[in-house]
Scaffold this active site. Structure first.
Site, short mmCIF file in Angstrom:
data_model
loop_
_atom_site.label_atom_id
_atom_site.label_comp_id
_atom_site.label_asym_id
_atom_site.label_seq_id
_atom_site.Cartn_x
_atom_site.Cartn_y
_atom_site.Cartn_z
N ARG A 66 -2.69 2.81 -14.26
CA ARG A 66 -4.13 2.99 -14.14
C ARG A 66 -4.89 2.36 -15.31
O ARG A 66 -5.90 1.69 -15.11
CB ARG A 66 -4.44 4.49 -14.07
CG ARG A 66 -5.93 4.84 -14.05
CD ARG A 66 -6.64 4.28 -12.84
NE ARG A 66 -8.00 4.82 -12.72
CZ ARG A 66 -8.90 4.39 -11.85
NH1 ARG A 66 -8.60 3.42 -11.00
NH2 ARG A 66 -10.10 4.95 -11.80
N ASP A 97 -17.73 7.07 -6.43
CA ASP A 97 -16.60 6.24 -6.81
C ASP A 97 -15.41 6.68 -5.96
O ASP A 97 -15.36 7.82 -5.50
CB ASP A 97 -16.32 6.44 -8.31
CG ASP A 97 -15.02 5.79 -8.74
OD1 ASP A 97 -14.88 4.57 -8.58
OD2 ASP A 97 -14.13 6.53 -9.22
N ALA A 98 -14.43 5.80 -5.78
CA ALA A 98 -13.30 6.13 -4.91
C ALA A 98 -12.10 6.69 -5.69
O ALA A 98 -11.72 7.85 -5.53
CB ALA A 98 -12.88 4.91 -4.10
N TYR A 99 -11.52 5.85 -6.54
CA TYR A 99 -10.23 6.19 -7.14
C TYR A 99 -10.38 7.12 -8.34
O TYR A 99 -11.02 6.79 -9.33
CB TYR A 99 -9.50 4.90 -7.54
CG TYR A 99 -9.27 3.99 -6.36
CD1 TYR A 99 -8.37 4.35 -5.36
CD2 TYR A 99 -9.99 2.81 -6.21
CE1 TYR A 99 -8.18 3.55 -4.25
CE2 TYR A 99 -9.80 2.00 -5.10
CZ TYR A 99 -8.89 2.37 -4.12
OH TYR A 99 -8.72 1.58 -3.02
N SER A 151 -17.13 1.19 -4.83
CA SER A 151 -15.84 1.14 -5.50
C SER A 151 -15.43 -0.28 -5.88
O SER A 151 -15.82 -1.26 -5.24
CB SER A 151 -14.77 1.72 -4.57
OG SER A 151 -13.46 1.55 -5.07
N ASN A 152 -14.58 -0.36 -6.91
CA ASN A 152 -13.90 -1.60 -7.25
C ASN A 152 -12.93 -2.04 -6.16
O ASN A 152 -12.54 -3.21 -6.10
CB ASN A 152 -13.11 -1.44 -8.55
CG ASN A 152 -13.96 -1.55 -9.80
OD1 ASN A 152 -15.06 -2.09 -9.77
ND2 ASN A 152 -13.45 -1.02 -10.90
#
Length: 235
Positions: free
Chosen positions: A46, A15-17, A122-123
């Site tokens: 967030r 995942d990124a964030y 990722s989203n």
């Protein structure tokens, strides 16, 4: 606590964030945000960002993550009554250059040396992810950067996790998926991926289908869990 390494892993997908990139640094690095409001703004921004992805997915009304991030920021700024000229644009631009967590480059290098494929799932929209990867200097350490835009729906829809299987061309059970989001970790596990939950924020386990295979507090602990799956290199 020593944990048994995962066996049969051929790829590590992140995942990124919140996992690779520190989303909190956008407000932290913005001088225009009042000091006593930075943490509240980060949290609300967030939370709303994630809520909008889930609600749009449930409604079948997809918009890319850049729009969702902006909509969430607008809500947060209005709710907290923060009005500063140019602040929205400044924060959105900072979101494109989020800091990677300190251990990330070294961990990715170790995984590559061990012969494991590496990827982001990722989203984030492709443009957002490309900008973040470039700003952090991670481009040469990632084999794939995968965005939900390829399937048109956000996590935790199974189509997102299937994207990793399809693009990496390995079985789900040969992918170790890392996320700092408990809900994402559970959903990936329920889909069939191996999962290492990077519990950076000291969250409690979710009451959802699936369960992480391993739990760590920093990605620095990851290579020891998957090293045997790649080469014989010692970390």
């Amino acid at each position: 606590m020593t944990q048994t390494p995962l066996q049969g892993v051929k790829a590590c997908v992140f995942d990124a964030y919140g996992t690779l990139f520190d989303f909190a640094c956008a407000t932290r690095n913005c001088a225009e945000v009042p000091g006593d409001m930075a943490e509240r703004l980060t949290t609300l921004w967030r939370d709303k960002q994630l809520q909008y992805t889930w609600l749009r997915a449930a409604q079948g009304r997809h918009a890319d993550f850049w729009q969702v991030t902006g909509d969430a920021l607008d809500f947060a700024l209005e709710t907290l009554a923060i009005e500063r000229p140019g602040l929205r644009e400044r924060l959105m631009n900072l979101y494109l250059t989020l800091d990677a967590f300190p251990e990330v480059p070294g961990v990715l290098r170790d995984l590559k040396r061990a012969g494991l494929a590496t990827a982001i799932l990722s989203n984030g929209s492709p443009g957002m992810l490309q900008a973040a990867v470039a700003a952090a200097g991670l481009g040469g350490l990632l084999d794939h950067v995968l965005s939900v835009e390829e399937v048109g729906v956000y996590k935790p829809h199974p189509k997102v996790y299937q994207l990793a299987v399809d693009r990496l061309a390995v079985p789900a059970a040969a992918i170790s998926f890392q996320s700092s989001n408990a809900w994402d970790a559970h959903a990936a596990s329920a889909f069939g991926l191996r999962v290492v939950w990077c519990n950076r924020y000291g969250q409690k386990p979710e009451r959802l289908p699936g369960a992480p295979d391993r739990e760590i507090r920093s990605l620095a602990q990851l290579p020891a869990l998957v090293a045997a799956a790649g080469s014989s290199s010692a970390f």
